[in-house]
Write a protein that holds these residues in place. Structure first.
Motif, short mmCIF file in Angstrom:
data_model
loop_
_atom_site.label_atom_id
_atom_site.label_comp_id
_atom_site.label_asym_id
_atom_site.label_seq_id
_atom_site.Cartn_x
_atom_site.Cartn_y
_atom_site.Cartn_z
N VAL A 108 8.36 -4.36 -1.72
CA VAL A 108 9.59 -4.03 -2.45
C VAL A 108 9.60 -4.75 -3.79
CG1 VAL A 108 12.10 -4.21 -2.45
CG2 VAL A 108 10.91 -3.60 -0.35
N GLU A 109 9.41 -6.05 -3.75
CA GLU A 109 9.50 -6.87 -4.95
C GLU A 109 8.38 -6.54 -5.93
OE1 GLU A 109 11.48 -9.69 -5.47
OE2 GLU A 109 10.44 -10.60 -7.15
N LEU A 110 7.13 -6.43 -5.40
CA LEU A 110 5.99 -6.31 -6.29
C LEU A 110 5.75 -4.89 -6.77
CD1 LEU A 110 3.48 -8.59 -4.35
CD2 LEU A 110 4.88 -9.19 -6.32
N GLU A 111 6.00 -3.92 -5.87
CA GLU A 111 5.55 -2.56 -6.19
C GLU A 111 6.67 -1.54 -6.10
OE1 GLU A 111 2.41 -1.94 -6.95
OE2 GLU A 111 1.23 -3.57 -6.11
N GLY A 112 7.87 -1.98 -5.67
CA GLY A 112 8.88 -0.99 -5.28
C GLY A 112 9.78 -0.49 -6.39
N ARG A 113 9.65 -1.03 -7.59
CA ARG A 113 10.60 -0.67 -8.65
C ARG A 113 10.68 0.83 -8.86
NH1 ARG A 113 12.68 -3.92 -13.52
NH2 ARG A 113 14.57 -3.47 -12.44
N GLY A 114 11.88 1.38 -8.78
CA GLY A 114 12.07 2.79 -9.06
C GLY A 114 11.76 3.72 -7.89
N LEU A 115 11.26 3.21 -6.78
CA LEU A 115 10.91 4.08 -5.65
C LEU A 115 12.06 4.18 -4.66
CD1 LEU A 115 7.32 2.78 -4.79
CD2 LEU A 115 7.94 4.73 -6.22
N ILE A 116 12.07 5.24 -3.87
CA ILE A 116 13.05 5.37 -2.79
C ILE A 116 12.47 4.64 -1.58
CG2 ILE A 116 14.28 6.95 -1.27
CD1 ILE A 116 15.15 7.35 -4.08
N VAL A 117 13.15 3.55 -1.19
CA VAL A 117 12.68 2.75 -0.06
C VAL A 117 13.83 2.64 0.94
CG1 VAL A 117 11.79 0.51 0.68
CG2 VAL A 117 11.21 1.39 -1.60
N VAL A 118 13.62 3.13 2.14
CA VAL A 118 14.65 2.99 3.18
C VAL A 118 14.51 1.60 3.79
CG1 VAL A 118 15.48 3.85 5.41
CG2 VAL A 118 14.65 5.46 3.66
N ALA A 142 0.84 -1.21 0.00
CA ALA A 142 0.00 0.00 0.00
C ALA A 142 0.87 1.25 0.00
CB ALA A 142 -0.93 -0.01 1.21
N CYS A 143 1.88 1.26 0.86
CA CYS A 143 2.80 2.42 0.91
C CYS A 143 3.46 2.63 -0.46
CB CYS A 143 3.90 2.18 1.94
SG CYS A 143 3.34 2.30 3.65
N ALA A 144 3.92 1.55 -1.06
CA ALA A 144 4.61 1.67 -2.35
C ALA A 144 3.66 2.22 -3.41
CB ALA A 144 5.17 0.31 -2.78
N ARG A 145 2.43 1.72 -3.43
CA ARG A 145 1.47 2.21 -4.44
C ARG A 145 1.14 3.68 -4.24
NH1 ARG A 145 -0.98 -2.98 -4.03
NH2 ARG A 145 -2.64 -2.19 -2.70
N VAL A 146 1.02 4.08 -2.98
CA VAL A 146 0.74 5.50 -2.72
C VAL A 146 1.91 6.35 -3.21
CG1 VAL A 146 0.52 7.21 -0.87
CG2 VAL A 146 -0.86 5.12 -0.82
N CYS A 147 3.14 5.93 -2.90
CA CYS A 147 4.31 6.71 -3.34
C CYS A 147 4.33 6.84 -4.86
CB CYS A 147 5.59 6.03 -2.89
SG CYS A 147 5.94 6.26 -1.14
N ARG A 148 4.11 5.74 -5.55
CA ARG A 148 4.18 5.79 -7.01
C ARG A 148 3.10 6.72 -7.56
NH1 ARG A 148 6.79 2.71 -9.96
NH2 ARG A 148 6.76 0.96 -8.49
N ALA A 149 1.88 6.62 -7.00
CA ALA A 149 0.79 7.46 -7.50
C ALA A 149 1.06 8.93 -7.21
CB ALA A 149 -0.53 7.01 -6.89
N VAL A 150 1.61 9.23 -6.05
CA VAL A 150 1.93 10.62 -5.71
C VAL A 150 2.95 11.18 -6.70
CG1 VAL A 150 3.27 11.94 -4.01
CG2 VAL A 150 1.33 10.56 -3.27
N GLN A 151 3.94 10.37 -7.03
CA GLN A 151 4.96 10.84 -7.98
C GLN A 151 4.38 11.01 -9.37
OE1 GLN A 151 8.97 9.06 -5.81
NE2 GLN A 151 8.18 7.98 -7.58
N GLU A 152 3.61 10.02 -9.80
CA GLU A 152 3.12 10.06 -11.17
C GLU A 152 2.00 11.07 -11.36
OE1 GLU A 152 2.12 6.06 -12.27
OE2 GLU A 152 4.23 5.44 -12.34
N ARG A 153 1.07 11.12 -10.40
CA ARG A 153 -0.10 12.00 -10.60
C ARG A 153 0.17 13.43 -10.14
NH1 ARG A 153 -5.34 10.03 -7.87
NH2 ARG A 153 -5.56 12.28 -8.05
#
Lengths: 416, 352, 66
Positions: free
Chosen positions: B128-138, B101-112
């Motif tokens: 990380v594996e499913l949704e994290g590609r290209g995101l900043i994940v600590v 959920a966190c990863a999807r929110v981050c991606r949508a915030v960046q894209e939209r």
């Protein structure tokens, strides 16, 4: 086998209309007409044009085919480029003179890919050739000449021009002399070999060993000195950034590094050359046979390099597996195909044995080339519209030897 | 010296960290609290005036999992209203619904919204594996008990991202590598590094390979064809075999499309009818006889003899030379959808 | 199922039913043979392809051509 390499450093080249080549105080004088005539005599081509490109001038050499370092044999058996400039007598002993800082570059419209060298301007940093002086040979294709004949003609022109230029040093004292002789080494040191893949898959995608295309080569052994004398010549004109021109064969940095560490950290046991074949059956044969040679040499480890891209990764990975399963440890040198954004898989083929890989960079990265004042080697870039002098965003793949997989440059890709 | 304006930070958390409740409240729909909540309180303290958490947007983990598109859209709408400079989602540690959920929110915030975002979770979190590609994940540990250890890094990166400071490499900045390869100049040439690495390997000393091996993909195999004699078989190829003249301009490399061409009335491919446009190999054998790539002649024979039920009336083609991998995967899905709609039983895929 | 000369790549990307071709530019051919012999090879290859399609597999598998 003992070879003395007498090296002469070129710091300036002057191109005159005519006259034999003369070297004095690091300045090489070249007569264009004489150089062209030497090239024409050897090749059967007519109207060879000679251009000088300095490393500091904002210029671009296009349609680059092969690049050759001027060398000449001043004593010992045979000639440089055996099989081309002389009989296929074993090279690598006696004394050979080398002009450092200069490349003879053959240009022409052969093969399907563009290759260029940018000098003296932004974008030059990517090709290792941009720091050299270039004597560029361009020759029109005679009426009715086939691709193969034209290719052979250009090759002979380039090799002969290179030897002819080096003739200027025959009676001179070198700036420095290297002695290449692999003496006995402490038996406790690891025995290390070099598996040197050559690419020979057809016309304009050929590499030559003692003048013979290595298309059907069964892997075989060479002494490193033979390669310094031009036993391996390139006729491979596929993707410019990842080809190994004759110049790089002559200056193979893996061989130089293994020789430098011979007797100190390792015993340099020999060079295995193998071809990158076009079918799986032939790839398997080459990998297995090369590993057998490795066992016969009692190798502990091997460095493996390749040329080209695509299916040649399969040759590399098969060899890696065959050596590792023989108990011989491997390190591979490869470029990567990770896409312009760097987010695609780096390698199209792999094996779990390939756990030690050196990267020479992502081929697909796009870099800016500044506009230049002058273009040599042709009128227009293949596949790129607009004036050939213009600046443009250039995939690294077009830049000559930028990602060569013999490890000549310091470029690599890292994880972000 | 001009003091920078404090950054406007919006946090995304789940129902638990929003203080609404535990698992029993996981069906909570999207909502907002003004100001910081949960980890946002620690975050704001660590920002030390460089930023203010102006709002906390939340959604229940089950609601997110059950309404992925709608819930993310609703969350992003609420975030947008606060005009953030940066969005921080999580940390999710090893929570398996919260992480994605966190990863999807981050991606949508960046894209939209074009707003930088970051999240934090355990490296093995499926997010990380499913949704994290290209995101900043600590990267974090497994348990929320480590909140205090991870938030300083989250705060530091949030400030950099909010101020649009370009980040350095993951190893230096402390985020997970995003699977992106970038060129740089090494201190030594590749040949020297190769011999050095070999000596380390031979001595049994540690070394780090410069190129990651590709993940070996697994696709669940389709069940076998029950009766080949009643099956409809389709031919699909990336060998670039097209009608002569290449009427739809299929590219020799980096193909931008796949094409579908009729086979009706044809029993054999010849240079008169077809050609090969694939630029990554010798085209001569295929041009001399295109059946060498798309085996129409033999398939027609097998069809006539009743060995197969029938050959589907169209073939599919693209060029598999330097193809963008994401595009190739899309072509595969689209062709498969077309084949399923046509009730094709199985595919023979000659590839170069 | 997939017919390819570079079977190692097919195995690596998760292709489950694989048949080995004799060359990269001619997955269903063999220009070294006479036209009649090449056609027979193509036919045998496709018959093996149909066998592969009708065979259950659990993981990427390279099938032989009889």
């Amino acid at each position: 086998m003992r070879l003395e390499l007498g090296r002469f450093s070129i710091r300036e080249v002057v191109l005159l209309p005519a006259g034999p080549p003369r070297l004095e105080g690091g300045i090489l004088q070249v007569g264009a007409a004489d150089l062209a005539a030497a090239a024409e005599r050897a090749s059967g081509l007519r109207g060879v044009q000679v251009d000088l490109v300095r490393p500091t001038e904002p210029a671009r050499i296009i349609h680059v085919l092969d690049a050759v370092q001027p060398r000449v044999k001043v004593s010992g058996p045979g000639t440089v480029f055996p099989g081309f400039l002389g009989p296929a007598v074993t090279a690598g002993s006696g004394r050979t003179h080398v002009l450092d800082g200069l490349a003879v570059v053959e240009t022409g419209l052969l093969g399907i890919h563009e290759g260029l060298i940018q000098t003296g301007s932004s974008g030059a940093e990517w090709s290792p050739f941009s720091s050299l002086f270039h004597l560029v040979l361009t020759a029109p294709r005679p009426e009715g000449m086939t691709d193969r004949e034209y290719d052979h003609g250009l090759r002979m022109a380039g090799l002969q021009a290179a030897a002819y230029l080096a003739e200027s040093t025959r009676h001179l004292e070198p700036d420095c002399t290297e002695v290449w002789e692999l003496g006995p080494a402490d038996p406790a040191l690891p025995r290390v070999g070099y598996l040197y893949f050559l690419q020979s898959q057809g016309d304009t995608r050929d590499t030559f060993l003692y003048g013979m295309p290595v298309r059907d080569l069964i892997p075989t052994l060479l002494h490193p000195n033979e390669i310094l004398d031009g036993a391996i010549v390139s006729g491979d004109y596929v993707i410019a950034s990842q080809k190994n021109p004759t110049y790089i064969h002559q200056n193979n940095p893996v061989i130089a590094e293994l020789r430098a560490r011979h007797g100190r950290d390792l015993c340099f046991a020999g060079v295995i050359v193998a071809n990158e074949h076009g079918t799986m059956a032939d790839k398997v044969r080459a990998a297995e046979y090369a590993a057998k040679l490795g066992r016969l040499l009692n190798l502990h480890g091997v460095v493996i390099s390749k040329e080209g891209g695509g299916n040649a990764y399969t040759d590399l990975m098969l060899a890696c597996t065959a050596f590792e399963e023989s108990g011989i440890r491997t390190v591979l040198i490869v470029n990567e195909l990770a896409g312009p954004e760097g987010d695609l898989p780096s390698l199209p083929d792999a094996t779990r044995h390939a756990d030690a890989i050196i990267s020479v960079g992502n081929n697909d990265a796009v870099v800016p080339l500044a506009p230049v004042a002058r273009v040599v080697g042709g009128e227009a870039l293949r596949g790129i519209p607009g004036p050939a002098t213009a600046g443009f965003a250039c995939p690294l793949g077009l830049l000559y030897a930028a990602t060569n997989q013999i490890g000549w440059t310091r470029l690599r890709a890292v994880e972000w | 010296m001009r003091v920078a304006e404090p950054l406007r930070v919006v946090c995304y958390v789940n129902q638990f960290f929003a203080g609404i409740g535990g698992e029993e409240k996981a069906d909570t729909g999207p909502g907002v609290r003004e100001g910081p909540a949960g980890p946002g309180l620690l975050l704001e303290r660590l920002l030390a005036g460089a930023g203010t958490v102006v709002a906390t947007v939340y959604c229940g983990d089950n609601y997110m999992a059950g309404h992925p598109a709608e819930a993310v859209a609703a969350v992003v709408d609420r975030i947008a209203g606060f005009r953030p400079d940066v969005v921080v989602a999580g940390p999710a540690f090893n929570a398996g619904r919260y992480g994605p959920a966190c990863a999807r929110v981050c991606r949508a915030v960046q894209e939209r919204l074009g707003v930088p975002a970051l999240t934090a979770m355990a490296p093995q979190n499926p997010g990380v594996e499913l949704e994290g590609r290209g995101l900043i994940v600590v990267p974090t540990g497994d348990s929320a008990a480590q909140m205090g250890k991870v938030m300083p890094k989250v705060a530091e990166l949030a400030v950099k991202l909010g101020r649009r400071v370009p980040l350095g490499p993951p190893a230096v900045e402390g985020y997970l590598p995003r699977g992106v390869r970038r060129n740089e100049w090494a201190p030594e040439p590749g040949a020297r590094r190769a011999v050095a690495m070999l000596l380390e390997k031979l001595a049994g000393r540690p070394y780090v390979s410069e190129v990651p091996l590709p993940r070996f993909d697994r696709v669940p195999p389709a069940p076998p064809v029950a009766d080949v004699r009643r099956a409809t078989i389709a031919l699909v190829t990336e060998g670039g075999v097209v009608p002569r003249g290449n009427p739809d301009r299929l590219e020799a490399a980096r193909a931008s499309k796949w094409l579908k061409y009729p086979l009706a009335g044809l029993a054999d491919l010849t240079p008169a009818t077809h050609e090969v446009v694939h630029g990554g190999m010798d085209r001569a054998p295929g041009n001399a006889d295109p059946d060498r790539i798309l085996p129409l002649d033999a398939m027609r024979r097998l069809e006539a003899e009743g060995v197969v039920g029938r050959l589907y009336g169209y073939y599919y083609v693209t060029t598999g030379n330097n193809t963008d991998m994401a595009a190739a995967a899309r072509y595969g899905r689209e062709i498969a959808a077309d084949l399923l709609a046509a009730e094709v039983t199985a595919v023979v895929l000659p590839s170069t | 199922m997939q017919i390819t000369n570079v079977t190692s790549v097919a195995l690596g990307v998760g292709s489950n039913r694989i048949l080995p071709a004799r060359g990269i530019p001619y997955p269903c051919g063999d220009p070294g043979l006479s036209p009649a012999a090449e056609y027979q090879w193509r036919r045998r290859l496709l018959e093996a392809a149909l066998v592969a399609l009708a065979t259950p597999v659990r993981e990427p598998t390279v099938f032989p051509v009889a």
